[in-house]
Design a protein around this motif. Structure first.
Motif, PDB file in Angstrom:
ATOM      1  N   HIS A 432       0.632  -1.282   0.082  1.00  0.00           N
ATOM      2  CA  HIS A 432      -0.030   0.005  -0.098  1.00  0.00           C
ATOM      3  C   HIS A 432       0.903   1.323   0.022  1.00  0.00           C
ATOM      4  O   HIS A 432       0.610   2.346  -0.606  1.00  0.00           O
ATOM      5  CB  HIS A 432      -0.604   0.059   1.374  1.00  0.00           C
ATOM      6  CG  HIS A 432      -1.856  -1.073   1.360  1.00  0.00           C
ATOM      7  ND1 HIS A 432      -2.783  -1.401  -0.008  1.00  0.00           N
ATOM      8  CD2 HIS A 432      -2.352  -1.862   2.063  1.00  0.00           C
ATOM      9  CE1 HIS A 432      -3.429  -2.363   0.155  1.00  0.00           C
ATOM     10  NE2 HIS A 432      -3.258  -2.750   1.559  1.00  0.00           N
ATOM     11  N   TYR A 618     -15.908   4.218   7.582  1.00  0.00           N
ATOM     12  CA  TYR A 618     -15.028   3.402   6.673  1.00  0.00           C
ATOM     13  C   TYR A 618     -15.791   2.045   6.520  1.00  0.00           C
ATOM     14  O   TYR A 618     -15.688   1.204   5.509  1.00  0.00           O
ATOM     15  CB  TYR A 618     -13.701   3.290   7.672  1.00  0.00           C
ATOM     16  CG  TYR A 618     -12.723   2.247   6.855  1.00  0.00           C
ATOM     17  CD1 TYR A 618     -11.721   3.013   6.308  1.00  0.00           C
ATOM     18  CD2 TYR A 618     -12.725   0.965   6.838  1.00  0.00           C
ATOM     19  CE1 TYR A 618     -10.612   2.373   5.592  1.00  0.00           C
ATOM     20  CE2 TYR A 618     -11.871   0.153   6.290  1.00  0.00           C
ATOM     21  CZ  TYR A 618     -10.741   0.920   5.692  1.00  0.00           C
ATOM     22  OH  TYR A 618      -9.906   0.114   4.853  1.00  0.00           O
ATOM     23  N   ILE A 621     -17.982   1.375   3.338  1.00  0.00           N
ATOM     24  CA  ILE A 621     -17.216   0.994   2.058  1.00  0.00           C
ATOM     25  C   ILE A 621     -17.474  -0.326   1.700  1.00  0.00           C
ATOM     26  O   ILE A 621     -17.105  -1.245   2.285  1.00  0.00           O
ATOM     27  CB  ILE A 621     -15.726   1.476   2.146  1.00  0.00           C
ATOM     28  CG1 ILE A 621     -15.859   3.134   2.563  1.00  0.00           C
ATOM     29  CG2 ILE A 621     -15.268   1.368   0.832  1.00  0.00           C
ATOM     30  CD1 ILE A 621     -14.149   3.481   2.728  1.00  0.00           C
ATOM     31  N   THR A 623     -16.788  -3.590  -0.394  1.00  0.00           N
ATOM     32  CA  THR A 623     -15.700  -4.392  -1.151  1.00  0.00           C
ATOM     33  C   THR A 623     -15.770  -5.779  -1.028  1.00  0.00           C
ATOM     34  O   THR A 623     -16.470  -6.196  -0.086  1.00  0.00           O
ATOM     35  CB  THR A 623     -14.262  -4.021  -0.527  1.00  0.00           C
ATOM     36  OG1 THR A 623     -13.134  -4.510  -1.213  1.00  0.00           O
ATOM     37  CG2 THR A 623     -14.180  -4.505   1.023  1.00  0.00           C
ATOM     38  N   GLU A 626     -10.184  -7.543   0.730  1.00  0.00           N
ATOM     39  CA  GLU A 626      -9.873  -7.280   2.047  1.00  0.00           C
ATOM     40  C   GLU A 626      -9.903  -5.852   2.363  1.00  0.00           C
ATOM     41  O   GLU A 626      -9.531  -5.004   1.429  1.00  0.00           O
ATOM     42  CB  GLU A 626      -8.215  -7.801   2.150  1.00  0.00           C
ATOM     43  CG  GLU A 626      -7.667  -7.889   3.524  1.00  0.00           C
ATOM     44  CD  GLU A 626      -6.412  -8.735   3.456  1.00  0.00           C
ATOM     45  OE1 GLU A 626      -5.833  -8.857   4.565  1.00  0.00           O
ATOM     46  OE2 GLU A 626      -6.196  -9.392   2.533  1.00  0.00           O
ATOM     47  N   PRO A 627     -10.416  -5.735   3.429  1.00  0.00           N
ATOM     48  CA  PRO A 627     -10.942  -4.180   3.694  1.00  0.00           C
ATOM     49  C   PRO A 627      -9.778  -3.330   4.211  1.00  0.00           C
ATOM     50  O   PRO A 627      -9.882  -2.538   5.185  1.00  0.00           O
ATOM     51  CB  PRO A 627     -12.076  -4.310   4.614  1.00  0.00           C
ATOM     52  CG  PRO A 627     -11.723  -5.546   5.476  1.00  0.00           C
ATOM     53  CD  PRO A 627     -11.072  -6.479   4.291  1.00  0.00           C
ATOM     54  N   ASP A 628      -8.372  -3.552   3.834  1.00  0.00           N
ATOM     55  CA  ASP A 628      -7.463  -2.473   4.413  1.00  0.00           C
ATOM     56  C   ASP A 628      -7.247  -1.659   3.224  1.00  0.00           C
ATOM     57  O   ASP A 628      -7.259  -1.870   2.093  1.00  0.00           O
ATOM     58  CB  ASP A 628      -6.342  -3.570   4.777  1.00  0.00           C
ATOM     59  CG  ASP A 628      -5.627  -4.354   3.684  1.00  0.00           C
ATOM     60  OD1 ASP A 628      -6.547  -4.446   2.695  1.00  0.00           O
ATOM     61  OD2 ASP A 628      -4.692  -4.723   3.664  1.00  0.00           O
ATOM     62  N   ASN A 629      -6.831  -0.321   3.742  1.00  0.00           N
ATOM     63  CA  ASN A 629      -6.381   0.557   2.624  1.00  0.00           C
ATOM     64  C   ASN A 629      -7.435   0.883   1.596  1.00  0.00           C
ATOM     65  O   ASN A 629      -7.277   1.375   0.535  1.00  0.00           O
ATOM     66  CB  ASN A 629      -5.252   0.331   1.943  1.00  0.00           C
ATOM     67  CG  ASN A 629      -4.326   1.470   1.393  1.00  0.00           C
ATOM     68  OD1 ASN A 629      -4.002   2.306   2.294  1.00  0.00           O
ATOM     69  ND2 ASN A 629      -3.926   1.436   0.237  1.00  0.00           N
ATOM     70  N   LEU A 630      -8.722   0.940   2.186  1.00  0.00           N
ATOM     71  CA  LEU A 630     -10.129   1.236   1.261  1.00  0.00           C
ATOM     72  C   LEU A 630     -10.025   3.054   1.037  1.00  0.00           C
ATOM     73  O   LEU A 630     -10.716   3.258   0.234  1.00  0.00           O
ATOM     74  CB  LEU A 630     -11.136   0.737   1.709  1.00  0.00           C
ATOM     75  CG  LEU A 630     -11.338  -0.732   1.791  1.00  0.00           C
ATOM     76  CD1 LEU A 630     -12.574  -1.268   2.359  1.00  0.00           C
ATOM     77  CD2 LEU A 630     -11.136  -1.437   0.397  1.00  0.00           C
ATOM     78  N   TRP A 631      -9.337   3.540   2.020  1.00  0.00           N
ATOM     79  CA  TRP A 631      -9.578   4.929   2.029  1.00  0.00           C
ATOM     80  C   TRP A 631      -8.475   5.489   2.380  1.00  0.00           C
ATOM     81  O   TRP A 631      -7.925   6.364   3.433  1.00  0.00           O
ATOM     82  CB  TRP A 631     -10.660   5.423   3.146  1.00  0.00           C
ATOM     83  CG  TRP A 631     -11.097   6.699   3.038  1.00  0.00           C
ATOM     84  CD1 TRP A 631     -10.547   8.015   3.712  1.00  0.00           C
ATOM     85  CD2 TRP A 631     -12.089   7.245   2.132  1.00  0.00           C
ATOM     86  NE1 TRP A 631     -11.341   8.907   3.562  1.00  0.00           N
ATOM     87  CE2 TRP A 631     -12.263   8.644   2.572  1.00  0.00           C
ATOM     88  CE3 TRP A 631     -12.873   6.702   1.237  1.00  0.00           C
ATOM     89  CZ2 TRP A 631     -13.208   9.610   1.904  1.00  0.00           C
ATOM     90  CZ3 TRP A 631     -13.906   7.377   0.518  1.00  0.00           C
ATOM     91  CH2 TRP A 631     -14.144   8.657   0.734  1.00  0.00           C
TER      92      TRP A 631
END
Length: 754
Positions: A432, A618, A621, A623, A626-631
């Motif tokens: 990321h 958050y 959102i 997806t 994997e819900p990491d770094n979505l924002w």
């Protein structure tokens, strides 16, 4: 259609009579279209045809003029047999030409009796005596003039959305503010509300739209340059057709794609998707430029306005050849350079991706082995068969089985031991971090273009694409164009014709609708209080003479928005004390807080930026991964302090403070922002992380002279003796400068325009 008419006519006994209406209904034509006949140029409304007589699958013209009509058809090369026309080839078209005499006259009668409505009449310009302000002559001020510095604060907030920075003579400040780039940013926020612009598609996936922000930047530049509204309109509707090869007009067609779009994975109903695109375009055009609720005619004739269902689908036919695509704006060398940078970035990323795949591989295989044992017998059996020998049912079963054997990210992570899980998390963090350095893609236009062929447009029963009625040709609303615009059947140029018609100085609505928006933007309420509805259910103009004078002046000025703006802002009507004070909208409020704290970043244009959001937001959102770094927040933290127009506008993820202060949801056109009052607004203005951070920054800015500086910066005036005494008492009781700064940002005279 041809088959239905053929079958019906064959059933008519020899010598018996059927009315044209019966034949039309049999063909599914409750309203026959004059366009069908005009396309062959065979219709002559003076011919008194009366009946169709069945004759062995042929039709016979009865009535005066029938023979002459056949002779004319024959001269045009149509195959005929005596006076009988071959039904299989041209009978249907000729029959519809005869049918429409009754049907179209009925539609014309329906529209004609309401064509005299004020909005469909050309504006009439009133005479203004020399030496008087035209607006003040037509709309006298009713209250005293606002105090000078309060007036300058109102002017600055109205024109730029930011508090004033300098003092001076009113008209000099007015000219300076209209010349600043902040003017276009403020106007763009209004226009983007009207066209329901957002940076994402909406609905479930709500993915970001690649480079759609170029349309937002186009709008800002257009208002700053005082682009004639006539050209502004034409470029947005048909920039690709009117100015082929030019980048800005092509970017402007992003208007046609500004609304929400239902883009999802899995099986698609392409016909339904296409109809949704056409609906969005049709509604966007009618709301923004016509100021009419044309969408109400999608399922039936408009109940209150003279807008026919066929009018609605004629407008859709204008757009039938319009498709969406990303259009490259860069030359070949630039694209090659970008490709090289992207390849270099992928090379840096590959080792990390390979290591992640290596960590996950054994656990994906473990999941597959364990899951296979639990499958139902029919799925296990089909997995042991030769894939090349499967029948359709077995293929379906195998596809379903393979789907069950494919783990989701969380099912994989659940199997990984803690030590490896930590290593995997570290690798994903590095992945990321590298994403911040990903090169920007080559410039593209998020645009619309015209294809060479368009599918026929049908009137749809209750608006459902599965229930098609008669076809219609491209045309304009009958109430505004008696000849329906006489548009070319060629797919190319239809939108250009529509744009030119709307931009005509003779159009009764276009100029009125826009000057009403300008008036509403500056005065708080439009002369017509329903800016998107000039129809029968909309509000009547409070001063039609003023509206018409402004419309004619707008056209005479070369369609200059700045000219009308300046007329309004120099009038006594604008400069009088407010009858009811207007509260800042969400964009103006956030931007004014940043400007007051001294943290506002005035960088213009470019990709939208993300700002911090709460954990509960958050979680909203969507997806499938994997819900990491979505924002991901920007690397340069000052980017988060840019003006609100540059903040990512995601349809399904609303920033709480902006939502609390009535930011539109961008799902439908917003002609005027609502103003609500509720407890969440106070909570946002007292407790949110954003307001606390800005209060601290404001406190640092005013530290030398907290009271004097706070009033001058936040309210553009000096503190009164009573206010200074209140502040002194506050500090004597242990109040801090930070708390004082926070209180100043919560004052009514900060939140409301003078």
């Amino acid at each position: 259609m041809f088959d239905e008419i053929r079958r019906f006519v064959k059933k008519i006994p020899k010598g018996k009579v059927a009315t044209y209406g019966q034949v039309a209904v049999a063909a599914g034509f409750p309203r026959a279209s004059r366009q069908v006949a005009w396309s062959l140029k065979t219709f002559d409304p003076t011919l008194p045809w009366q009946r169709v007589v069945g004759k062995g699958g042929k039709i016979l013209l009865r009535g005066a003029g029938g023979v002459e009509q056949v002779q004319r058809l024959e001269a045009e090369g149509v195959v005929v047999h005596g006076t009988r026309i071959d039904l299989k080839r041209f009978g249907c078209i000729l029959l519809l030409a005869m049918v429409l005499q009754g049907a179209d006259l009925k539609e014309e009668a329906l529209v004609a009796k309401r064509r005299s409505y004020w909005a469909f009449q050309k504006p009439v310009r009133s005479e203004i005596p020399a030496g008087v302000h035209p607006i003040d002559f037509l709309e006298a001020a009713k209250r005293p003039k606002l105090e000078r510095r309060a007036l300058l604060r109102r002017l600055s907030l109205d024109l730029t959305g930011l508090p004033p920075q300098i003092d001076g003579p009113y008209e000099q400040i007015l000219d300076r503010l209209m010349a600043t780039p902040r003017y276009g940013e403020r106007w763009a926020s209004k226009w983007l509300d009207v066209v329901r612009y957002a940076d994402t598609n909406g609905y479930e996936l709500d993915v970001e739209r690649e480079q759609s922000w170029r349309y937002r930047d186009y709008v800002i530049r257009a208002f700053n340059a005082d682009k004639p509204y006539r050209d502004f309109l034409r470029e947005q509707l048909a920039g690709d057709e009117l100015y082929p090869g030019e980048a800005d007009p092509l970017i402007a067609t992003g208007f046609l794609r500004a609304g929400p779009r239902h883009v999802v994975g899995g099986n698609q109903d392409e016909e339904q998707n296409r109809q949704e695109d056409l609906i969005e375009m049709t509604h966007g055009i009618s709301s923004a430029f016509l100021g009419m609720t044309v969408g109400c005619a999608r399922c039936h004739n408009h109940k209150f306005d003279p807008i026919l269902q066929t009018d609605y689908y004629r407008l859709q036919a204008v757009l039938a050849s319009t498709q969406f695509r990303q259009v490259q704006l860069a030359d070949g060398d630039t694209m090659l350079a970008v490709d090289r940078l992207l390849a270099r970035h992928q090379a840096r990323l590959k080792p990390i991706l390979d290591e992640l795949a290596a960590i996950e591989k054994p656990y994906r295989e473990q999941f597959k082995r364990d899951k296979k044992k639990t499958l139902e017998p029919q799925f296990q059996a089909v997995l042991n068969l030769d894939p090349g020998q499967l029948n359709d049912e077995q293929k379906r079963l195998r596809k379903d089985a393979e789907k069950q054997l494919t783990p989701t990210w969380d099912e994989v992570v659940a199997l990984i031991p803690p030590a490896l899980k930590a290593k995997r998390a570290s690798l994903r963090k590095r992945m990321h971090e590298l994403a911040y350095d990903e090169p920007a893609a080559a410039p593209q236009a998020y645009a619309a273009f015209t294809v060479d062929a368009a599918l026929p447009t049908h009137v749809l029963k209750v608006g459902d694409p599965k229930f098609k009625l008669q076809t219609v040709e491209a045309g304009l609303p009958l109430v505004l164009a008696k000849d329906l615009g006489n548009l070319s059947p060629d797919p190319h140029g239809r939108r250009a014709a529509l744009a030119n018609w709307l931009a005509s100085p003779d159009h009764p609505l276009t100029a009125r609708v826009m000057v009403n928006r300008i008036w509403q933007f500056r005065m708080g309420k439009g002369i017509v209080a329903t800016p998107n509805d000039f129809g029968a259910l909309g509000a009547r103009p409070t001063n039609l003479k003023l509206l018409d004078w402004l419309a004619t002046e707008f056209i005479a000025s070369g369609w200059s928005v700045k000219h009308i703006d300046r007329l309004i802002l120099t009038s006594a009507v604008y400069q009088q004390q407010a009858e009811q004070r207007r509260r800042m909208d969400s964009d103006m409020l956030r931007d004014s807080i940043l400007a007051t704290s001294g943290k506002l970043n005035l960088k213009m244009y470019g990709k939208p930026v993300k700002t911090p959001i709460e954990p509960e937001v958050y979680d909203l959102i969507f997806t499938e991964g994997e819900p990491d770094n979505l924002w991901p927040l920007p690397k340069d933290k000052t980017e988060m302090d840019r003006r609100s127009i540059y903040v990512l506008n995601k349809r399904t993820v609303r920033l709480p403070m902006m939502t609390n202060f009535d930011q539109p949801d961008a799902m439908s056109s917003c002609p005027e922002r609502s103003t609500s009052t509720h407890a969440l607004q106070s909570l946002s203005m007292m407790n949110s992380d954003f307001i606390q951070e800005q209060a601290k920054a404001f406190a640092v800015r005013i530290k030398g002279d907290p009271v004097g500086q706070a009033y001058r910066i936040a309210l553009f005036r000096e503190a009164t003796a009573a206010e200074r005494q209140q502040a002194q008492n506050f500090f004597q009781k242990g109040g801090t400068v930070e708390d004082f700064a926070l209180a100043m940002l919560n004052r009514n005279d900060f939140l409301y325009l003078p």
